[in-house]
Design an enzyme around this catalytic site. Structure first.
Site, PDB file in Angstrom:
ATOM      1  N   HIS A   1      14.210  11.372 -11.710  1.00 40.90           N
ATOM      2  CA  HIS A   1      15.018  10.282 -11.163  1.00 40.90           C
ATOM      3  C   HIS A   1      16.000   9.694 -12.173  1.00 40.90           C
ATOM      4  CE1 HIS A   1      12.068   7.764 -13.286  1.00 40.90           C
ATOM      5  NE2 HIS A   1      12.997   6.829 -13.279  1.00 40.90           N
TER       6      HIS A   1
HETATM    7  C1  UD1 Z   1      15.246   2.153 -11.782  1.00 36.09           C
HETATM    8  C2  UD1 Z   1      15.355   1.789 -13.249  1.00 36.09           C
HETATM    9  C3  UD1 Z   1      14.684   2.866 -14.095  1.00 36.09           C
HETATM   10  C4  UD1 Z   1      13.257   3.141 -13.642  1.00 36.09           C
HETATM   11  C5  UD1 Z   1      13.236   3.408 -12.134  1.00 36.09           C
HETATM   12  C6  UD1 Z   1      11.819   3.508 -11.665  1.00 36.09           C
HETATM   13  C7  UD1 Z   1      17.386   0.548 -13.885  1.00 36.09           C
HETATM   14  C8  UD1 Z   1      18.705   0.647 -14.545  1.00 36.09           C
HETATM   15  N1  UD1 Z   1      16.748   1.719 -13.674  1.00 36.09           N
HETATM   16  O1  UD1 Z   1      15.980   3.355 -11.595  1.00 36.09           O
HETATM   17  O2  UD1 Z   1      14.639   2.439 -15.442  1.00 36.09           O
HETATM   18  O3  UD1 Z   1      12.777   4.247 -14.332  1.00 36.09           O
HETATM   19  O4  UD1 Z   1      13.884   2.339 -11.446  1.00 36.09           O
HETATM   20  O5  UD1 Z   1      11.694   4.216 -10.487  1.00 36.09           O
HETATM   21  O6  UD1 Z   1      16.930  -0.521 -13.589  1.00 36.09           O
HETATM   22  N2  UD1 Z   1      17.035   3.568  -3.698  1.00 36.09           N
HETATM   23  C9  UD1 Z   1      16.602   3.603  -2.394  1.00 36.09           C
HETATM   24  N3  UD1 Z   1      15.511   2.854  -2.077  1.00 36.09           N
HETATM   25  C10 UD1 Z   1      14.843   2.096  -2.964  1.00 36.09           C
HETATM   26  C11 UD1 Z   1      15.309   2.057  -4.271  1.00 36.09           C
HETATM   27  C12 UD1 Z   1      16.401   2.797  -4.626  1.00 36.09           C
HETATM   28  O7  UD1 Z   1      17.168   4.275  -1.556  1.00 36.09           O
HETATM   29  O8  UD1 Z   1      13.844   1.449  -2.577  1.00 36.09           O
HETATM   30  C13 UD1 Z   1      18.201   4.408  -4.073  1.00 36.09           C
HETATM   31  C14 UD1 Z   1      19.547   3.718  -3.897  1.00 36.09           C
HETATM   32  O9  UD1 Z   1      20.472   4.672  -3.481  1.00 36.09           O
HETATM   33  C15 UD1 Z   1      19.877   3.270  -5.309  1.00 36.09           C
HETATM   34  C16 UD1 Z   1      19.264   4.372  -6.152  1.00 36.09           C
HETATM   35  O10 UD1 Z   1      18.085   4.756  -5.455  1.00 36.09           O
HETATM   36  O11 UD1 Z   1      21.257   3.144  -5.535  1.00 36.09           O
HETATM   37  C17 UD1 Z   1      18.899   3.941  -7.558  1.00 36.09           C
HETATM   38  O12 UD1 Z   1      18.044   2.779  -7.540  1.00 36.09           O
HETATM   39  P1  UD1 Z   1      18.029   1.771  -8.792  1.00 36.09           P
HETATM   40  O13 UD1 Z   1      16.968   0.787  -8.590  1.00 36.09           O
HETATM   41  O14 UD1 Z   1      19.400   1.255  -9.046  1.00 36.09           O
HETATM   42  O15 UD1 Z   1      17.698   2.699  -9.997  1.00 36.09           O
HETATM   43  P2  UD1 Z   1      16.515   3.756 -10.174  1.00 36.09           P
HETATM   44  O16 UD1 Z   1      17.109   5.094 -10.340  1.00 36.09           O
HETATM   45  O17 UD1 Z   1      15.495   3.551  -9.125  1.00 36.09           O
HETATM   46  N1  UDP Z   2       4.467   7.079  -9.411  1.00 41.83           N
HETATM   47  C1  UDP Z   2       3.897   6.946  -8.160  1.00 41.83           C
HETATM   48  N2  UDP Z   2       4.348   7.761  -7.151  1.00 41.83           N
HETATM   49  C2  UDP Z   2       5.332   8.695  -7.334  1.00 41.83           C
HETATM   50  C3  UDP Z   2       5.907   8.797  -8.630  1.00 41.83           C
HETATM   51  C4  UDP Z   2       5.455   7.971  -9.644  1.00 41.83           C
HETATM   52  O1  UDP Z   2       3.005   6.127  -7.950  1.00 41.83           O
HETATM   53  O2  UDP Z   2       5.691   9.393  -6.374  1.00 41.83           O
HETATM   54  C5  UDP Z   2       3.994   6.184 -10.497  1.00 41.83           C
HETATM   55  C6  UDP Z   2       3.514   6.876 -11.748  1.00 41.83           C
HETATM   56  O3  UDP Z   2       2.135   7.178 -11.680  1.00 41.83           O
HETATM   57  C7  UDP Z   2       3.823   5.848 -12.841  1.00 41.83           C
HETATM   58  C8  UDP Z   2       5.050   5.148 -12.318  1.00 41.83           C
HETATM   59  O4  UDP Z   2       5.104   5.414 -10.915  1.00 41.83           O
HETATM   60  O5  UDP Z   2       2.769   4.917 -12.974  1.00 41.83           O
HETATM   61  C9  UDP Z   2       6.282   5.664 -12.979  1.00 41.83           C
HETATM   62  O6  UDP Z   2       7.403   5.181 -12.323  1.00 41.83           O
HETATM   63  P1  UDP Z   2       8.826   5.875 -12.399  1.00 41.83           P
HETATM   64  O7  UDP Z   2       8.691   7.285 -12.792  1.00 41.83           O
HETATM   65  O8  UDP Z   2       9.508   5.553 -11.122  1.00 41.83           O
HETATM   66  O9  UDP Z   2       9.575   4.998 -13.521  1.00 41.83           O
HETATM   67  P2  UDP Z   2       9.606   5.009 -15.115  1.00 41.83           P
HETATM   68  O10 UDP Z   2       8.220   4.988 -15.620  1.00 41.83           O
HETATM   69  O11 UDP Z   2      10.383   6.208 -15.533  1.00 41.83           O
HETATM   70  O12 UDP Z   2      10.368   3.775 -15.426  1.00 41.83           O
END
Ligand code: UD1
Ligand code: UDP
Length: 354
Positions: free
Chosen positions: A202
């Site tokens: 992601h």
């Molecule tokens: C965010 C965090 C990242 C973290 C990740 C965990 C920032 C800059 N990034 O990244 O550090 O590792 O969360 O998962 O804060 N979207 C949906 N539904 C949702 C959420 C997101 O459709 O419920 C889609 C949207 O198109 C959105 C994109 O995902 O634009 C990115 O979501 P965003 O929260 O901005 O960043 P993440 O990639 O999730």
């Molecule tokens: N995780 C989860 N379901 C998924 C993918 C990840 O519950 O389908 C959990 C995982 O076990 C970990 C956390 O989400 O505890 C990690 O989140 P993510 O990878 O979204 O973010 P990051 O740690 O990179 O910020």
């Protein structure tokens, strides 16, 4: 004390579950959900399965550019802090929700506490690295999960308020692994223990560059292994828009994001894990599952130094080579604490308030 905790993204829900419970034994907690993540399986699901208290405020900020998302959070969090007048703002990790919470607190002269402080990838092109650095520099209490994190802070001149607590994701894992044993996820996905790989992607650097994402999907498809790939919504949108689904062939199974308990069990039973997630690199280590990190750097350097995590970048050949040949056989040490980080953190907060 009255403590406002700010969460907004999937890993923060997992991190706050136990700590929130511990905080409420001694203090009044007001929980803000920024709404950064909002799909059922990125948000609500975790509140339900981990019994996280209902947020007192859901700001409903949703998705957007970094500036718009962080800026809107800042406005709304400031509004809540002005109304609630807390004694402390608590933030987790390195997302835009973290930075907005820390900045809002600091500008109002409210002490800021940062859980998972001191991590550095030394790559400022990552939005998370910017969030981490800025948050640490306005924090009054800095809860570092590892010795490396403490050292990173020291190198930036931050010594006051730094506490080595261990990692609260270790607390979460130990508290939930027994529960996860009852999961039906392997049966539902028709996989057998240690006969499949688990993948997640992601990171912006891997999804915004379609060539990198293609390389990863092709490598996974060509490996021949059965691979479960729960797809983050960010990645799902790109796979859909750029019509990459046809690249997912062979035994590569794309699923929706999975709940923490089932995901923990999937990790525990995987032969190897491929990921660009920060949290998953750690969990793989904690569970003793070899991890192939689909990045060129990591903030969790100990996992690589230990020999249990290898940086594979997004080069197809390198990924395939690691899928086939990466076999750590060194003994694992306890790098992430003893599962009591939450208790330690609350003790430090208690001492801060007297
Ligand atoms: C965010 C965090 C990242 C973290 C990740 C965990 C920032 C800059 N990034 O990244 O550090 O590792 O969360 O998962 O804060 N979207 C949906 N539904 C949702 C959420 C997101 O459709 O419920 C889609 C949207 O198109 C959105 C994109 O995902 O634009 C990115 O979501 P965003 O929260 O901005 O960043 P993440 O990639 O999730
Ligand atoms: N995780 C989860 N379901 C998924 C993918 C990840 O519950 O389908 C959990 C995982 O076990 C970990 C956390 O989400 O505890 C990690 O989140 P993510 O990878 O979204 O973010 P990051 O740690 O990179 O910020």
């Amino acid at each position: 004390m009255k403590i406002v905790s700010v969460v907004g993204a999937r890993p923060q829900f997992i991190k706050c579950a136990l700590l929130s419970r511990e905080i409420r034994k001694f203090h009044k907690e007001v929980l803000i959900h920024t709404g950064q993540h909002y799909d059922y399986d990125m948000s609500r699901l975790f509140f339900e399965e981990l019994s996280i208290p209902e947020p007192d405020y859901n700001l409903g900020i949703g998705s957007g550019s970094h500036g718009a998302q962080t800026g809107n959070m800042l406005v709304e969090i400031e509004r809540v802090l002005t109304k609630e007048k807390p004694d402390m703002v608590l933030v987790y990790g390195d997302t835009n929700s973290t930075l907005a919470g820390a900045l809002a607190g600091a500008k109002l002269h409210i002490p800021v506490a940062h859980v998972e402080s001191g991590l550095r990838s030394f790559d400022k092109s990552m939005p998370e690295e910017v969030n981490r650095i800025l948050t640490d520099h306005v924090s009054d209490l800095l809860f570092a999960p590892t010795k490396t994190a403490v050292d990173n802070l020291k190198k930036e001149g931050i010594k006051k308020g730094v506490h080595l607590t261990g990692d609260i994701m270790m607390d979460a894992l130990l508290a939930n692994l027994k529960i996860a044993e009852k999961s039906n996820i392997l049966k539902n996905l028709e996989v057998e223990p240690k006969k499949y790989l688990l993948a997640t992607v992601h990171r912006a650097s891997n999804t915004d560059d379609v060539v990198k994402l293609k390389n990863i999907i092709q490598a996974l498809s060509e490996s021949g292994d059965k691979i479960i790939f729960p797809v983050h919504p960010r990645t799902e949108k790109i796979i859909r828009n750029d019509k990459l689904k046809s690249l997912a062939k062979g035994n590569l199974i794309l699923t929706k994001p999975i709940g923490y308990i089932d995901f923990l069990w999937l990790q525990n039973n995987a032969k190897k894990i491929l990921t660009d997630s920060g949290g998953i690199q750690k969990e793989a280590y904690m569970l003793g599952v070899p991890c192939i990190t689909l990045r060129d750097n990591t903030e969790w350097v100990e996992t690589v130094k230990s020999g249990w995590n290898v940086l594979s970048g997004t080069d197809k050949k390198k990924i395939l080579d690691n899928i086939r040949n990466f076999r750590p056989h060194v003994k694992r040490e306890r790098l992430f604490g003893d599962g009591k980080a939450s208790k330690r953190i609350v003790q430090i907060i208690n001492d801060f308030s007297v």
